[in-house]
Design a protein around this motif. Structure first.
Motif, PDB file in Angstrom:
ATOM      1  N   ASP A  59       0.976  29.906  14.443  1.00 15.78           N
ATOM      2  CA  ASP A  59      -0.421  30.317  14.422  1.00 15.78           C
ATOM      3  C   ASP A  59      -1.124  30.091  15.754  1.00 15.78           C
ATOM      4  N   GLN A  60      -0.525  29.253  16.649  1.00 11.65           N
ATOM      5  CA  GLN A  60      -1.179  29.041  17.927  1.00 11.65           C
ATOM      6  C   GLN A  60      -1.252  30.332  18.724  1.00 11.65           C
TER       7      GLN A  60
ATOM      8  N   LEU B  88      -2.206  33.159  17.440  1.00 18.08           N
ATOM      9  CA  LEU B  88      -3.124  34.089  16.795  1.00 18.08           C
ATOM     10  C   LEU B  88      -4.454  34.189  17.538  1.00 18.08           C
TER      11      LEU B  88
ATOM     12  N   TRP C  56      -7.460  32.929  16.097  1.00 18.95           N
ATOM     13  CA  TRP C  56      -7.668  33.718  14.870  1.00 18.95           C
ATOM     14  C   TRP C  56      -8.339  35.053  15.153  1.00 18.95           C
ATOM     15  N   ARG C  57      -8.384  35.425  16.433  1.00 20.29           N
ATOM     16  CA  ARG C  57      -9.045  36.666  16.818  1.00 20.29           C
ATOM     17  C   ARG C  57      -8.402  37.867  16.142  1.00 20.29           C
ATOM     18  N   THR C  58      -7.079  37.868  16.072  1.00 14.33           N
ATOM     19  CA  THR C  58      -6.385  39.043  15.537  1.00 14.33           C
ATOM     20  C   THR C  58      -6.625  39.237  14.049  1.00 14.33           C
ATOM     21  N   ARG C  59      -7.113  38.203  13.369  1.00 16.04           N
ATOM     22  CA  ARG C  59      -7.366  38.337  11.929  1.00 16.04           C
ATOM     23  C   ARG C  59      -8.594  39.204  11.644  1.00 16.04           C
TER      24      ARG C  59
ATOM     25  N   GLU D  86      -1.712  37.883   4.621  1.00 16.28           N
ATOM     26  CA  GLU D  86      -1.849  37.069   5.822  1.00 16.28           C
ATOM     27  C   GLU D  86      -0.962  37.629   6.939  1.00 16.28           C
TER      28      GLU D  86
ATOM     29  N   GLY E 182       2.213  36.247  12.231  1.00 15.04           N
ATOM     30  CA  GLY E 182       2.037  35.436  13.426  1.00 15.04           C
ATOM     31  C   GLY E 182       2.385  36.232  14.665  1.00 15.04           C
TER      32      GLY E 182
ATOM     33  N   GLY F 114      -2.752  42.237  11.711  1.00 12.83           N
ATOM     34  CA  GLY F 114      -3.377  41.091  12.347  1.00 12.83           C
ATOM     35  C   GLY F 114      -2.449  40.192  13.124  1.00 12.83           C
ATOM     36  N   ASN F 115      -1.351  40.722  13.608  1.00 16.04           N
ATOM     37  CA  ASN F 115      -0.377  39.921  14.329  1.00 16.04           C
ATOM     38  C   ASN F 115      -0.542  40.017  15.840  1.00 16.04           C
TER      39      ASN F 115
ATOM     40  N   CYS G 174      -2.844  38.900  23.186  1.00 17.74           N
ATOM     41  CA  CYS G 174      -2.197  39.144  21.891  1.00 17.74           C
ATOM     42  C   CYS G 174      -1.049  40.133  21.984  1.00 17.74           C
TER      43      CYS G 174
END
Length: 381
Positions: free
Chosen positions: A6-7, A9, A12-15, A97, A100, A126-127, A156
């Motif tokens: 998850d580091q 991600l 968490w921007r891509t989510r 979810e 990653g 969202g990866n 990303c």
């Protein structure tokens, strides 16, 4: 190189839906604004005709982008599910979810499509993504490496270039998902590397796709479709018809129809046609040319090593034990094997590895139903 988890991600921007939309829209701009450089790169790599590039590389990817943008909001919603005895007092739902960090390894035969179509899905989910284009298509690889990052979020997305050594080093890292397109031989290597980290993966591999032609078929229509499917991208397509099964009588009637279709599509000298691509490399050229000794050359057979040109070729009376039937051809060469009836054709296919696709041409719907009622292992296309 450290990847995975998850580091990556990006905080968490891509989510966020907004980030996914912005990246998909940027990918679409890349396809629009770099259309001519893409056409030039593929002409340089394999003399791929502009129409084929637009249809199979640019338009298909843009359609994937548009489809993702139109459906993204519904894909991201939680999916509520029926409760059972254990969850009666709970709120039960499925939440999608991101995995990653996704690794996408592309292939040379469709060097843009087979990188960017999986990329669309990875971004929509969202990866973060690392893409590894094929080094064999060096001009297209250069476009992806030097131009694509200027459109997408570089925190990303990363593009890794190089050959087998770089790919091997890349696979030593732990990814959260791997998508590979290529040969079964390399697919085994990728799968073994993924297994070390229990990484889920998708393998899109090749196969010898059969085509059955019934006696009552419209043979000119059959021939037109066979020539188009076998010669598009000079036959370097994983779902192209790889061999024909038909009766001896149908073979003799089909040959002039195939000759007419080749002439109609590519003229009397296909080598001079602007609509016929070339084989990607000297290695592939030598491999395909060696298969021309199978059966008898009924149509075509001309080659030019300097241009890596192999004419649209039909091999008649091919035996199952001959070289053309031992591997996926991946070139503009179509073997014909004669069988007495549809039952023998089904048995012939089922004795071999499962293909990616199968093509059936028959005017009588009962013949087609015979395939439906055949063994469960028989695929259809």
């Amino acid at each position: 190189m450290e990847v995975g988890g998850d580091q990556w991600l990006c905080g968490w921007r891509t989510r966020a839906a907004e980030h996914r939309v912005s990246q998909l829209e940027a990918l679409r701009r890349f396809l629009d604004e770099k259309k001519q450089p893409i056409l030039d790169a593929m002409a340089s790599d394999m003399r791929k005709p502009p129409f084929e590039v637009e249809l199979s590389e640019i338009v298909l990817v843009k359609n994937e982008v548009n489809y993702a943008l139109n459906n993204l909001s519904s894909w991201m919603k939680d999916e509520f599910v029926e409760k059972n005895l254990v969850t009666q007092l709970d709120t039960a739902f499925i939440r999608k979810e991101p995995y990653g960090v996704v690794l996408i390894i592309g292939a040379w035969n469709y060097p843009l499509n087979l990188i960017l179509v999986p990329l669309v899905g990875a971004i929509a989910a969202g990866n973060c993504v690392i893409i590894k284009p094929s080094e064999i298509c060096s001009s297209t690889e250069k476009i992806l490496a030097e131009t694509l990052p200027s459109y997408l979020d570089n925190d990303c997305l990363a593009v890794v270039t190089g050959g087998p050594a770089e790919t091997t080093q890349l696979l030593e890292n732990k990814f959260d998902y791997i998508f590979f397109t290529g040969s079964p031989q390399v697919g085994k290597i990728v799968m073994a590397a993924a297994a070390k980290h229990l990484t889920p993966l998708t393998l899109e591999l090749g196969g010898k796709n059969p085509c059955y032609v019934a006696d009552e078929s419209d043979l000119q229509n059959v021939a037109n479709r066979l020539v188009w499917g076998r010669c598009f991208n000079a036959g370097q397509t994983c779902i192209a018809p790889d061999y024909v099964l038909c009766s001896a009588e149908t073979q003799e009637k089909l040959l002039p129809a195939l000759r007419q279709a080749i002439t109609q599509f590519f003229g009397p000298e296909p080598r001079e046609s602007p609509d016929f691509a070339r084989i990607i490399s000297d290695k592939q050229f030598q491999r395909i040319r060696a298969l021309l000794g199978s059966g008898r050359v009924a149509i075509g057979g001309q080659t030019d090593e300097r241009e890596r040109y192999i004419a649209p070729t039909v091999l008649a009376d091919v035996q199952p034990s001959e070289p053309a039937m031992q591997e996926e051809i991946f070139g503009p060469v179509l073997p014909i094997i004669t069988v007495p009836n549809v039952d023998e054709a089904i048995a012939f296919i089922n004795r071999r590895e499962r293909p990616l696709a199968m093509y059936v041409f028959a005017s009588d719907s009962k013949v087609d139903m015979g395939w439906e009622q055949g063994p469960a292992s028989l695929p259809r296309a």
